[in-house]
Write a protein that holds these residues in place. Structure first.
Motif, PDB file in Angstrom:
ATOM      1  N   ALA A  24       0.991  -1.149  -0.069  1.00  0.00           N
ATOM      2  CA  ALA A  24       0.042  -0.020   0.234  1.00  0.00           C
ATOM      3  C   ALA A  24       0.960   1.192  -0.052  1.00  0.00           C
ATOM      4  CB  ALA A  24      -1.004  -0.115   1.171  1.00  0.00           C
ATOM      5  N   GLY A  25       0.419   2.327  -0.847  1.00  0.00           N
ATOM      6  CA  GLY A  25       1.021   3.522  -0.873  1.00  0.00           C
ATOM      7  C   GLY A  25       0.011   4.582  -0.287  1.00  0.00           C
ATOM      8  N   LEU A  26       0.389   5.835  -0.379  1.00  0.00           N
ATOM      9  CA  LEU A  26      -0.431   6.806   0.138  1.00  0.00           C
ATOM     10  C   LEU A  26      -1.809   6.844  -0.788  1.00  0.00           C
ATOM     11  CD1 LEU A  26       1.662   9.714   0.770  1.00  0.00           C
ATOM     12  CD2 LEU A  26       0.929   8.226   2.396  1.00  0.00           C
ATOM     13  N   GLY A  27      -3.071   6.779  -0.214  1.00  0.00           N
ATOM     14  CA  GLY A  27      -4.203   6.567  -0.903  1.00  0.00           C
ATOM     15  C   GLY A  27      -4.818   5.234  -1.164  1.00  0.00           C
ATOM     16  N   ASP A  28      -4.015   4.270  -1.024  1.00  0.00           N
ATOM     17  CA  ASP A  28      -4.534   2.934  -1.193  1.00  0.00           C
ATOM     18  C   ASP A  28      -5.172   2.565   0.278  1.00  0.00           C
ATOM     19  OD1 ASP A  28      -3.447   2.748  -3.648  1.00  0.00           O
ATOM     20  OD2 ASP A  28      -1.378   1.986  -2.832  1.00  0.00           O
ATOM     21  N   ILE A  29      -6.019   1.485  -0.201  1.00  0.00           N
ATOM     22  CA  ILE A  29      -6.844   0.865   1.030  1.00  0.00           C
ATOM     23  C   ILE A  29      -5.802  -0.300   1.537  1.00  0.00           C
ATOM     24  CG2 ILE A  29      -8.508  -0.842   1.469  1.00  0.00           C
ATOM     25  CD1 ILE A  29     -10.239   0.485  -0.806  1.00  0.00           C
TER      26      ILE A  29
ATOM     27  N   ASP B 131      -8.763   7.612   7.299  1.00  0.00           N
ATOM     28  CA  ASP B 131      -7.507   7.799   7.142  1.00  0.00           C
ATOM     29  C   ASP B 131      -6.667   7.636   8.198  1.00  0.00           C
ATOM     30  OD1 ASP B 131      -8.435   8.701   4.716  1.00  0.00           O
ATOM     31  OD2 ASP B 131      -8.042  10.932   5.046  1.00  0.00           O
ATOM     32  N   VAL B 132      -5.694   6.747   7.864  1.00  0.00           N
ATOM     33  CA  VAL B 132      -4.781   6.016   8.979  1.00  0.00           C
ATOM     34  C   VAL B 132      -3.398   6.441   8.485  1.00  0.00           C
ATOM     35  CG1 VAL B 132      -6.323   4.288   9.880  1.00  0.00           C
ATOM     36  CG2 VAL B 132      -4.600   3.808   8.212  1.00  0.00           C
TER      37      VAL B 132
ATOM     38  N   SER C  62      -2.707   7.170   4.605  1.00  0.00           N
ATOM     39  CA  SER C  62      -2.475   8.781   4.546  1.00  0.00           C
ATOM     40  C   SER C  62      -1.036   9.090   5.035  1.00  0.00           C
ATOM     41  CB  SER C  62      -3.461   9.553   5.445  1.00  0.00           C
ATOM     42  OG  SER C  62      -3.284   9.188   6.698  1.00  0.00           O
ATOM     43  N   GLU C  63      -0.681  10.338   4.944  1.00  0.00           N
ATOM     44  CA  GLU C  63       0.572  10.813   5.277  1.00  0.00           C
ATOM     45  C   GLU C  63       0.892  10.982   6.592  1.00  0.00           C
ATOM     46  OE1 GLU C  63       2.697  14.067   3.063  1.00  0.00           O
ATOM     47  OE2 GLU C  63       0.818  14.114   1.965  1.00  0.00           O
TER      48      GLU C  63
END
Length: 191
Positions: free
Chosen positions: A30-35, A95-96, A119-120
C-alpha cells in the motif's frame, strides 16, 4: 543453437527447472491513498487507546457531531468534530498513518463499507471522513454487538499490506540540520 536445444531438453526431462513465477513476483504494498490491510490475526484494540476525529465532508449539518457522540459512547478518545477541506463522494473513509492501521480498523467496524486508507504522516489520530453517501448511524443494538465482538479485524479483498519500511521507526538526524538551535517549534507551527 545447440546450447538452447540442450537446455530445452533438460527442462522437458525435469533435470533442471525453470524459475517459478514466485521467484520473480514482487508483492505490491500500500502507498498513500491505497486501501491498506490490518495486521493479520489482530483483534480490535481497546477503544480508550484510540484517538479519533470525525470530519464532515457533506453539506448535512451536525453529522460529524452525532458520529463523534456515538464513538465517544463506545469509549474512543474523541477530538472535536470538524468540516473536511473538500467533499468526499462515498460513504466513509478512514484515514490512518502507517502506525495506526489496526486502530483505524477497530473504528471502521462501526461503519459498514468504510474504506481504510493510508495517509501521510505519523499522526496517531484516526480520521473518520463522512462522505456524501453516509446517511445514518447503525441501530444501537448493532453498535452494541460490534463493540462487544472480538473477532479478528478484516480488510476488504482489495486491501494491500503496508510496506514494512513505513513501519520502521523514523531516524532522526543530528547536527547542523537543526536551524533553530533550541529545538523549539517556529511561531507558525501548531501541535
Amino acid at each position: 543453437m545447440a546450447v538452447l536445444v540442450i537446455a530445452a531438453l533438460l527442462v522437458i526431462t525435469n533435470i533442471i527447472s525453470m524459475p517459478s513465477e514466485e521467484f520473480s513476483k514482487t508483492e505490491k504494498t500500500a502507498g498513500l491513498g491505497d486501501i491498506v490491510c490490518p495486521t493479520e490475526g489482530t483483534t480490535p484494540l481497546p477503544a480508550d487507546t484510540i484517538h479519533v476525529q470525525v470530519l464532515n465532508a457533506t453539506s448535512q449539518s451536525g453529522l460529524a457531531s452525532s458520529v463523534t457522540t456515538m464513538l465517544a459512547e463506545q469509549g474512543f478518545v474523541m477530538q472535536d468534530p470538524a468540516n473536511a477541506a473538500s467533499e468526499l463522494t462515498g460513504t466513509v473513509e478512514i484515514d490512518v498513518s502507517p502506525k495506526n492501521i489496526d486502530a483505524g480498523y477497530t473504528v471502521a467496524r462501526f461503519f459498514p463499507d468504510a474504506r481504510v486508507v493510508l495517509s501521510e504522516g505519523t499522526d496517531e489520530v484516526v480520521q473518520v471522513i463522512l462522505g456524501t453517501f453516509f446517511d445514518s448511524l447503525l441501530p444501537k443494538e448493532d453498535i452494541k454487538k460490534i463493540a462487544e465482538a472480538q473477532s479478528a479485524l478484516k480488510g476488504s479483498d482489495s486491501c494491500l499490506p503496508v510496506d514494512p519500511e513505513l513501519l520502521a521507526p523514523a531516524t532522526t538526524q543530528t547536527g547542523d540540520d537543526d536551524q533553530s538551535g533550541d529545538g523549539s517549534q517556529s511561531e507558525g507551527q501548531s501541535e
